[in-house]
Scaffold this motif. Structure first.
Motif: not given
Ligand SMILES: Nc1ncnc2c1ncn2[C@@H]1O[C@H](COP(=O)(O)OP(=O)(O)OP(=O)(O)O)[C@@H](O)[C@H]1O
Length: 288
Positions: A36-38, A40, A42, A64, A69, A73, A146, A197, A230, A232-233, A240
């Motif tokens: 999770g949190g990688v 997706k 975004s 999800d 989320n 966003m 996730a 990512n 993508i 780290e930006d 977000i």
């Molecule tokens: N390319 C990036 N650069 C910097 N920060 C990022 C980047 N991509 C994601 N993040 C950070 O990671 C966090 C998680 O992103 P996101 O919610 O899209 O992940 P997710 O895989 O959908 O999470 P979940 O599994 O909880 O649904 C975001 O809040 C953001 O701050």
């Protein structure tokens, strides 16, 4: 030349596509990850916007089962979700919210898209409602939860294409590999797209991609296609926080250009052959 979406009368995989609205529905692309949190959600949100800006009719489904989320966003506050379709009197049109560039957003609603927990009648009802939904969409992007569970696997199996999001973090790599292994071993898909990512640069992204491709190439019968990476930006995290997607707030950022490259790549290849009954028909079929 764009192979997709097919225009009326175009010869497409050996058959003539008579209209852009095939009975099998839109091209369904599922976005998933092991860990999770990688990124997706975004990616799902920004890819949906990018494809819509290219002129495609796009629906984003927040599947999800945790928090909504994708809506957050996009700064949207949907009043209803599929819960009200399943247990109330709403139609799909009534719960669909319009986002930027005209994308349609459908909120799965916490837990209610838990297919295995829906009885047969409710699943059939959902299918009927989606059948009635006069869908003119070219693309359906599904943002999944996730991990590996029956529900996620069902959504991935029903989708024509799967994008796995991974970060260079070793735990993310291990979890992504575990998911790919299940998809390969159960012959859910013979190929998937991979997006790296939060890479520090191109080299790290390629290194991450190579690691997964090498192990999968050695042990699994599945092709891992590179969809892009993508960096780290901080514009991603800032966007977000502002509840405005980076594709809108920072269109010339590397992250936006990367996602645009992915959309170009996807639209440049023909989707996998449509399943009869489309995404929803196949999903319901899988759960019986
Ligand atoms: N390319 C990036 N650069 C910097 N920060 C990022 C980047 N991509 C994601 N993040 C950070 O990671 C966090 C998680 O992103 P996101 O919610 O899209 O992940 P997710 O895989 O959908 O999470 P979940 O599994 O909880 O649904 C975001 O809040 C953001 O701050």
């Amino acid at each position: 030349m764009k192979l997709w979406p097919p225009k009326a009368g175009r010869i497409y995989r050996g058959s003539i596509v008579k209209s852009e609205n095939t009975p099998s529905g839109p091209r369904a692309i599922a976005v998933a990850s092991g860990k999770g949190g990688v990124g997706k959600t975004s990616l799902s949100v920004n890819l949906a916007l990018c494809m819509a800006k290219m002129g495609l009719n796009v629906t984003l489904l927040d599947a999800d089962l945790g928090l909504a989320n994708a809506e957050v966003m996009l700064g949207l506050v949907p009043r209803f979700s599929l819960y009200e379709v399943l247990y109330g009197d709403k139609t799909i049109e009534e719960i669909t919210v319009q986002g930027p560039f005209g994308i349609n957003v459908i909120s799965g609603g916490s837990g209610c898209l838990e297919m295995a927990n829906l009885d047969h009648n409710r699943r059939q009802w959902l299918l009927k409602m989606f059948d009635r939904f006069n869908c003119r969409d070219d693309v359906l992007i599904i943002d999944n939860g996730a991990g590996i569970n029956k529900n996620v696997l069902g959504f991935l199996a029903a989708a024509g294409e799967v994008i796995i999001v991974v970060t260079p973090d070793p735990t993310s790599l291990t979890d992504a590999y575990a998911l790919i292994k299940v998809l390969a071993n159960y012959k859910v898909h013979s190929e998937v797209y991979l997006v790296v990512n939060r890479a520090s640069g191109k080299q790290e992204a390629i290194h991450t991609l190579n690691k997964i491709q090498t192990v999968a190439g050695r042990f699994l019968e599945i092709k891992i296609n590179n969809l892009g990476w993508i960096p780290e930006d901080r514009v991603v995290a800032q966007a977000i926080r502002k509840q405005q997607p980076f594709f809108i707030t920072s269109p010339s950022s590397t992250a936006s250009r990367s996602v645009a490259g992915m959309a170009e790549l996807l639209t440049g290849v023909a989707p996998s052959p449509a399943v009869s009954g489309g995404f929803w028909g196949k999903l319901m079929g899988l759960f019986g």
